[in-house]
Write an enzyme that holds these catalytic residues in place. Sequence first.
Site, mmCIF file in Angstrom:
data_model
loop_
_atom_site.group_PDB
_atom_site.id
_atom_site.type_symbol
_atom_site.label_atom_id
_atom_site.label_comp_id
_atom_site.label_asym_id
_atom_site.label_seq_id
_atom_site.Cartn_x
_atom_site.Cartn_y
_atom_site.Cartn_z
ATOM 1 N N SER A 167 0.647 -1.280 0.174
ATOM 2 C CA SER A 167 -0.087 0.196 -0.002
ATOM 3 C C SER A 167 0.947 1.144 0.022
ATOM 4 O O SER A 167 2.035 1.284 0.404
ATOM 5 C CB SER A 167 -0.856 -0.086 1.318
ATOM 6 O OG SER A 167 -0.127 0.300 2.462
ATOM 7 N N ASP A 168 0.241 2.452 -0.379
ATOM 8 C CA ASP A 168 1.249 3.565 -0.126
ATOM 9 C C ASP A 168 1.177 3.899 1.421
ATOM 10 O O ASP A 168 -0.040 3.133 1.992
ATOM 11 C CB ASP A 168 0.402 4.862 -1.177
ATOM 12 C CG ASP A 168 1.482 5.863 -1.209
ATOM 13 O OD1 ASP A 168 2.327 5.937 -0.239
ATOM 14 O OD2 ASP A 168 1.258 6.845 -2.311
ATOM 15 N N CYS A 169 1.796 4.693 1.772
ATOM 16 C CA CYS A 169 1.947 4.927 3.163
ATOM 17 C C CYS A 169 0.574 5.457 3.811
ATOM 18 O O CYS A 169 0.190 6.493 3.734
ATOM 19 C CB CYS A 169 3.200 5.637 3.681
ATOM 20 S SG CYS A 169 4.486 4.733 3.068
ATOM 21 N N SER A 184 -2.120 4.075 3.352
ATOM 22 C CA SER A 184 -3.230 4.298 2.269
ATOM 23 C C SER A 184 -4.404 3.111 2.912
ATOM 24 O O SER A 184 -5.646 3.291 2.549
ATOM 25 C CB SER A 184 -3.013 4.045 1.097
ATOM 26 O OG SER A 184 -2.858 2.702 0.715
#
Length: 775
Positions: free
Chosen positions: A288-290, A292
């Site tokens: 995941s993006d941080c 997200s």
Amino acid sequence: MTIIPRLLLPLLLLLSFLFSGGNSGRPAFACGGPDSAAMRFCRRDLPIKVRVRDLLARLTEEEKIRLLVNNAAPVPRLGISGYEWWSEALHGVSNSGFGVTFGRDFPGATSFPQVISAAASFNASLWELIGRAVSDEARAMYNAGQAGLTFWSPNVNIYRDPRWGRGQETPGEDPALAGRYASRYVRGLQQSAGGRNRLKVAACCKHFTAYDLDHWRSADRFTFNAVVSRQDLEDTFEAPFKACVADGNVAGVMCSYNQVNGIPTCANVDFLRATLRAHWGLNGYIVSDCDSVEVLYKYQRYALTPEDAVADAMKAGLDLNCGPYMALYTRGAIQKGKLSMADVDNALANTVTVQMRLGMFDGDPASQPFGQLGPKDVCSPAHQALAHEAAQQGIVLLKNAGGALPLRSSLLRSVAVVGPNSDVTTTMIGNYAGIPCNYVSPLKGISLHVRTVHQLGCSNVACVGSTQPIDEAVAAARRSDATIVIVGLDQSVEEETRDRDGLLLPGRQQELVEKVAVAARGPVILVLISGGSVDISFARDNPRIIAILWAGYPGQHGGKAIADVLFGFHNPSGKLPMTWYPQAFADKVLMTDMRMRADPDRGYPGRSYRFYTGPVVYPFGYGLSYSKFSSVIAHAPTELMVQLNSRQTESDQPSNSTQSIQMIRVNQAQCDSLIIPIRVNVTNVGGVDGTETVLVYASPPIGSPSWAPQKQLVAFEKIHVASNDTVYIEMGIDVCRDLSFADLQGLRMIAIGDHNLQIGDLTHSFSLRVEAPNG
Ligand SMILES: *[C@@H]1O[C@H](CO)[C@@H](O)[C@H](O)[C@H]1NC(C)=O
Ligand SMILES: *[C@@H]1O[C@H](CO)[C@@H](O)[C@H](O)[C@H]1NC(C)=O
Ligand SMILES: *[C@@H]1O[C@H](CO)[C@@H](O)[C@H](O)[C@H]1NC(C)=O
Ligand SMILES: *[C@@H]1O[C@H](CO)[C@@H](O)[C@H](O)[C@H]1NC(C)=O
């Protein structure tokens, strides 16, 4: 085997430590202890699949759950250390993630040009060489315990809108160029040693997908719903990711913050499980993006509880969470029946497999491939020379009236160097940078060739207020033999979380340039340092400004490269990797409008050279040289047959009133070795040796549907040609991959009929025909 006396052993260890350069090697991540021989997951002779299964069988549920996040917890019981998954290496080892620490033996790392500048080189072998150099430095820092091995780079989102603050991180607006960049940089980074499956470092293409807005007016990436057609998704937004996975064999993909058509990308099973894994065959992990996963619950309210957020993401195919949510709420999600331990095992199998491919379960790092890389391999002369070459190759000459450049330093007694970016250092490395080995600022670079008079003119790029030192810059220009004005942007104007409002030079910068141009005694050269494009039509049209260079964010040696071009020690060959739109585009087009295709009935001009129909400041692919090249097509077929699979039936033929030509689906064509060979002879008819960047575009047949691209880049090649010499190049156009485009359902189609190839001023027409299947 000799038995070494007990007393000698510590002495030998000390000696080997001293001779290894004294660098404090990191202890084994796992499998370094005496009992590791007994554990099957440590056995290098077993297939990774078997080792992963063995490890998962030994871990408790709690231990597993603590491995689902970027700061994975240690499992001391099994001799496994903690691991920070988040390292970055966009254009050099970077400390933007928690995994990298500069200091001690590693005060800095080579800072290559920002990606938009590297893309402007159109040199695919350069991208791979940079990847190799960066991963040498990354491995060296890992070996000393100062970096991880999982790098969340590159960013291959399409640079859809010039206002995007992160456009600088990307290889530009064209899917074919971005895809080629992605696969070559990833191959350079991962440099699979000893077979396809082994990794030097693990790269990660991000952010999947249709992420290209950070913060613009009231729109924010955490909550933005990108409304994207299936057509644009297929032939624009997904294309670089497909190349990254299928050609680059990347070991990781990151999903983005935004939603696409109402579904957050990190919770979209079609994107993660169907597209990435099933269709493209991702051999790696999805992260995941941080935060997200948290965003699904906290900002988007897509998930009603944190447990739902975790379950939605993991069910969709997410394997690792940057952020704490999966460590905190997976247990609860299992208890509430939203997830099972089998889901957790699937995710871990993907992450642990990558760690094993990296050799992290093979014991002492020093005994492994790349185990001998150390401080001497970071900021090495060879890497710094490559950063310098890359900066040179990324510079784009936009204007050179009457061949005013290069300057002849012997004729200049003094040169005024003015402008807010004239003596910058950190500005040159852009974002997602690390600490560079050293800097050569533009002023320093120019001063290597001539005596300079320096004036900022604007105290910073914002350049607001009545106290800007513009008059001092004007005075310097008035008394110098030539003036170099260095203006542009920096991270205070364009960066992550900060999109631009407009496309003009900020504040009073334009006033500075114009006043200097009026007053200057000698020739005036404009140098632009920026990631995004700037509407500088005022300078393009001003006859007193004789030359313009765009240097992008050229990296640690950017100033040297700029001076090399100005004084003729490097003949420029860069080309713009994105369209330079006028300010009117930004006035008219909402950044939130994702549509690539123009909608003339509603006054929407479309985006990128493939679809945009309005005026430009400079077009995609533009860039001048000090040489003059003349090309001829030495060989190209005029006709090509496409054979259909026997599966083709008449009813599959799409028919639509907006098109008057036949189109066939790519998946119905026999694509194997359906390549159009093109041979071009390039002659340098200029007086100096130079490098030509040959771009080949194709336009579809007349009568193609209105949504077909006007033209698209189908091949590019860079070649060095000495003065008066001719070099011939061979390129291949892959009909199914390069010539196709998506229909309204997002299916790739090939238009049958007469296609036009454009190579510089040359055009060549060839006819694509269909042949019915045999039997
Ligand atoms: C192109 O170059 C090749 C090799 O130098 C030469 O044999 C050929 O005649 C050239 N073709 C044209 C059209 O100039
Ligand atoms: C045909 O065109 C119409 C109107 O332009 C469009 O709504 C429809 O989806 C198209 N059908 C196909 C198969 O492309
Ligand atoms: C591409 O880049 C590499 C590395 O800088 C360089 O050696 C090569 O000459 C470049 N290719 C061209 C045609 O300039
Ligand atoms: C290139 O050719 C021209 C005309 O034949 C000649 O004057 C010039 O000296 C040549 N340049 C080089 C570098 O050989």
